[in-house]
Design an enzyme around this catalytic site. Structure first.
Site, short mmCIF file in Angstrom:
data_model
loop_
_atom_site.label_atom_id
_atom_site.label_comp_id
_atom_site.label_asym_id
_atom_site.label_seq_id
_atom_site.Cartn_x
_atom_site.Cartn_y
_atom_site.Cartn_z
N GLY A 1 1.10 -1.03 -0.18
CA GLY A 1 -0.22 0.07 0.22
C GLY A 1 0.76 1.69 -0.33
O GLY A 1 0.74 2.62 -0.11
N ARG A 2 2.10 1.10 0.41
CA ARG A 2 2.58 2.57 0.20
C ARG A 2 4.45 1.78 0.35
O ARG A 2 5.42 2.65 0.45
CB ARG A 2 2.91 2.74 1.63
CG ARG A 2 3.47 2.15 2.81
CD ARG A 2 3.38 3.13 3.91
NE ARG A 2 3.81 2.52 5.40
CZ ARG A 2 4.27 2.84 5.97
NH1 ARG A 2 4.92 4.53 6.13
NH2 ARG A 2 4.37 1.87 6.83
N LYS B 1 9.35 2.45 0.31
CA LYS B 1 8.54 2.42 1.32
C LYS B 1 8.39 3.73 1.51
O LYS B 1 9.52 4.23 1.31
CB LYS B 1 9.23 1.80 2.66
CG LYS B 1 8.05 1.32 3.77
CD LYS B 1 8.58 0.14 4.81
CE LYS B 1 7.95 0.07 5.88
NZ LYS B 1 8.38 -0.46 7.07
N ASP C 1 1.83 -11.56 7.03
CA ASP C 1 2.54 -10.94 5.59
C ASP C 1 3.46 -10.28 6.11
O ASP C 1 4.66 -9.58 5.06
CB ASP C 1 1.19 -9.33 5.47
CG ASP C 1 0.78 -8.61 6.77
OD1 ASP C 1 -0.02 -9.82 7.88
OD2 ASP C 1 1.43 -7.75 6.78
N ASN C 2 4.25 -10.62 7.37
CA ASN C 2 5.32 -10.10 7.51
C ASN C 2 6.21 -10.79 7.89
O ASN C 2 7.54 -10.18 9.33
CB ASN C 2 5.20 -9.01 8.64
CG ASN C 2 4.28 -6.99 8.92
OD1 ASN C 2 3.91 -7.26 7.87
ND2 ASN C 2 3.74 -7.34 9.84
N ARG D 1 14.51 -0.45 0.76
CA ARG D 1 15.28 -1.51 1.54
C ARG D 1 15.53 -2.56 0.56
O ARG D 1 14.74 -2.74 -0.90
CB ARG D 1 13.51 -2.07 2.20
CG ARG D 1 13.44 -3.91 2.78
CD ARG D 1 11.83 -3.39 3.81
NE ARG D 1 10.92 -4.33 2.87
CZ ARG D 1 10.26 -4.01 3.75
NH1 ARG D 1 10.40 -3.44 5.00
NH2 ARG D 1 8.81 -4.16 3.13
P1 AMP Z 1 2.20 -2.56 8.09
O1 AMP Z 1 2.03 -2.56 9.41
O2 AMP Z 1 3.76 -1.51 7.47
O3 AMP Z 1 3.28 -4.57 7.64
O4 AMP Z 1 1.72 -2.60 6.87
C1 AMP Z 1 0.23 -3.37 6.82
C2 AMP Z 1 -0.22 -3.70 5.50
O5 AMP Z 1 -1.12 -1.55 5.59
C3 AMP Z 1 0.52 -3.05 4.29
O6 AMP Z 1 -0.85 -3.74 3.15
C4 AMP Z 1 0.92 -1.69 3.95
O7 AMP Z 1 0.89 -1.75 2.61
C5 AMP Z 1 -0.27 -0.86 4.35
N1 AMP Z 1 0.35 0.70 4.38
C6 AMP Z 1 0.43 0.48 5.74
N2 AMP Z 1 0.97 2.03 5.65
C7 AMP Z 1 0.60 2.86 4.86
C8 AMP Z 1 0.03 4.24 4.29
N3 AMP Z 1 0.63 5.65 4.90
N4 AMP Z 1 -0.63 3.80 2.44
C9 AMP Z 1 -1.13 3.61 2.61
N5 AMP Z 1 -1.15 1.62 2.90
C10 AMP Z 1 0.07 2.14 4.51
MG MG Z 2 3.96 -5.26 6.29
#
Ligand code: AMP
Ligand code: MG
Length: 493
Positions: free
Chosen positions: A98-99, A119, A258-259, A182
């Site tokens: 998403g980002r 990222k 997902d992580n 990354r």
């Molecule tokens: P994370 O907690 O970083 O593993 O992110 C979980 C999900 O949320 C992933 O699909 C990310 O791409 C999405 N995500 C986190 N922050 C953002 C953001 N600012 N904009 C869009 N998607 C996000």
């Molecule tokens: Mg993640």
């Protein structure tokens, strides 16, 4: 699928290949980084660049800023956002980058393949309601901790660059925006398999599994049941990884599926943290209300995640469902023992034990229990034991410790290694310096609030050789004073 290579040279030495884009369309969405207003490099990892066969020193500041912000995209890169799903705190969700943008896979001069990912590079098809951006402090945080993990010899994604965007991101307040570059073995997650099975059923999982085997575990391609072998291999890698986390006092914080990387690298540094005083219940993450991902629960959660991976592989493991389930369950049930073996073998090294005795687990448990009761610092206690003479601290005069110490000494006597070799082994497995939260926060606020990068640079220098005794960096060993203690960490999304 074969990972055909189409090398092409590019600015700074990039040699992109894009095998992921040769997977079926539904695995990704083509997406260029969204340009930013005024990129500015705040940190470049020249050591990592060198090991990738890149020379960033040939770039002007403006060129480097344009490159690592995505304002200019190397000709041979085919940027994409990857699709994936995941169980977040136990609940299934469709996700995707998403980002983040996968710029491409860089091939090093020695033929190794690494994902190069931005990222914070703007919205994608998978952004949902997010802005696709990242704030400076969390990106620097990932940089610091991932590089520290690497120096601690723990498998991890790496950080190549951080640039500020010249734009602000809206969080609880306005914050400076940034993009992290990354570098990873790949970004194939357990959640990618969960996505595949829902998107394209068994055939999609087969394509993804074949790709993962080609990319990471080529030796499995000729085994009798490569998909069952893949499951066993990922179980082995995750067990080894999580054992390393516990040995070093690391708490990932968001072990959602997902992580968790199929390659066995630590990935996604959000609210992760190292513990100071030893407490198995430690949880830092502000969003982990129930302590699901607390320090001591990490092996259980890894096994839970691996069961989700196993489910996606069932139709490939055996056409007869019952047989597939039995084989997959057997595999997942091997996790605790494999984990325990890795953990015990690592803990033996922390105590200078070259040989194995039945009582070793008990000896280690007794020390940890004493540490917990006395709230001693995890890192410093093990490092103190690794010195020729114990420091004069009052805690080491405690009768319970003295009794334990005598037992440990007697155990050391029952092996033939010299005390020199014992100390060397211990010093190589008990770091002097970890990225303590209060020092990380101090460096981040100096950088993000005051534009002062000196504390960050100093901290990175200290963390680069964490097993060495460098008087200049003794200060980084000091646990936080009560007023400096960090109790909560945040995702920074
Ligand atoms: P994370 O907690 O970083 O593993 O992110 C979980 C999900 O949320 C992933 O699909 C990310 O791409 C999405 N995500 C986190 N922050 C953002 C953001 N600012 N904009 C869009 N998607 C996000
Ligand atoms: Mg993640």
């Amino acid at each position: 699928m074969k990972l055909d290579t189409q090398p092409a040279n590019n600015i700074a030495g990039w040699c992109f290949d894009n095998s992921y884009t040769r997977l079926p369309d539904y695995f990704y969405a083509p997406q260029n980084p969204v340009p930013v207003r005024a990129p500015h490099v705040v940190i470049l990892n020249h050591a990592l660049a060198g090991s990738l066969g890149l020379d960033l020193r040939t770039l002007s500041d403006a060129e480097a800023a344009a490159l690592f912000s995505g304002n200019t995209v190397p000709e041979t890169a085919h940027p994409i956002a990857q699709a994936y799903a995941g169980h977040q705190f136990g609940h299934f969700t469709m996700l995707g980058d998403g980002r983040a943008i996968l710029l491409g896979e860089h091939l090093t001069p020695s033929g190794e393949r690494f994902d190069i990912q931005f990222k914070g590079s703007g919205q994608t098809l998978f952004s949902r309601r997010g802005d696709g951006r990242a704030a400076l402090a969390p990106m620097l945080r990932e940089y610091i901790i991932s590089e520290a993990m690497h120096a601690l010899h723990i498998p991890t994604t790496r950080s190549l660059a951080v640039v500020t965007t010249g734009e602000q991101v809206v969080r609880e307040t306005l914050l400076p925006g940034a993009i992290l570059t990354r570098v990873s073995a790949s970004h194939i997650r357990i959640g990618t398999f969960e996505y595949a099975v829902r998107q394209g059923g068994a055939e999609a999982v087969r394509i993804l599994a074949d790709y993962a085997i080609q990319r990471h575990y080529l030796d499995l391609s000729n085994t009798e049941n490569p998909y069952l072998s893949l499951l066993h291999r990922v179980i082995e890698r995750q067990a080894a990884l999580v054992a390393r986390w516990l040995q070093i006092g690391f708490i990932h914080g968001v072990m959602n599926t997902d992580n968790m990387s199929i390659s066995g690298e630590t990935i996604d540094y959000g609210p992760c943290a190292f513990m100071d005083a030893y407490d198995p219940h430690t949880v830092f993450s502000s969003i982990d209300q129930s302590g699901r991902y607390r320090y001591s629960n990490q092996p259980l959660m890894a096994q839970w995640n691996l069961a989700r991976l196993a489910e996606t592989l069932l139709p490939l493991i055996d056409p007869v469902q019952e047989k597939a389930v039995t084989l997959a369950e057997e595999a997942v049930h091997t996790f605790p023992q494999i984990y325990q073996n890795h953990w015990l073998s690592g803990m033996r090294k922390k105590l200078g034990l070259f040989t194995e005795e039945d009582g070793d687990a008990g000896l280690i448990a007794a020390l940890l229990n004493w540490m917990y009761q006395n709230q001693t610092d995890y890192t410093n206690t093990f490092r103190a034991l690794s010195a020729e003479t114990l420091p004069g601290d009052a805690m080491f005069h405690n009768p319970e410790f003295i009794a334990w110490h005598a037992q440990w000494q007697a155990r050391l006597e029952r092996q033939s290694e010299s005390s020199d070799s014992v100390l060397r082994l211990m010093q190589a497995h008990n770091p002097a310096i970890i990225p303590r939260n209060h020092r990380v926060e101090e460096a981040l606020s100096a950088a993000a609030e005051r534009g002062d990068y000196a504390p960050l640079q100093q901290l990175l220098a200290a963390l680069a050789d964490p097993y060495a005794d460098v008087p200049e960096y003794y200060d980084y060993r000091t646990p936080p004073a009560p007023s400096e203690r960090v109790y909560q960490t945040f995702c920074g999304t």
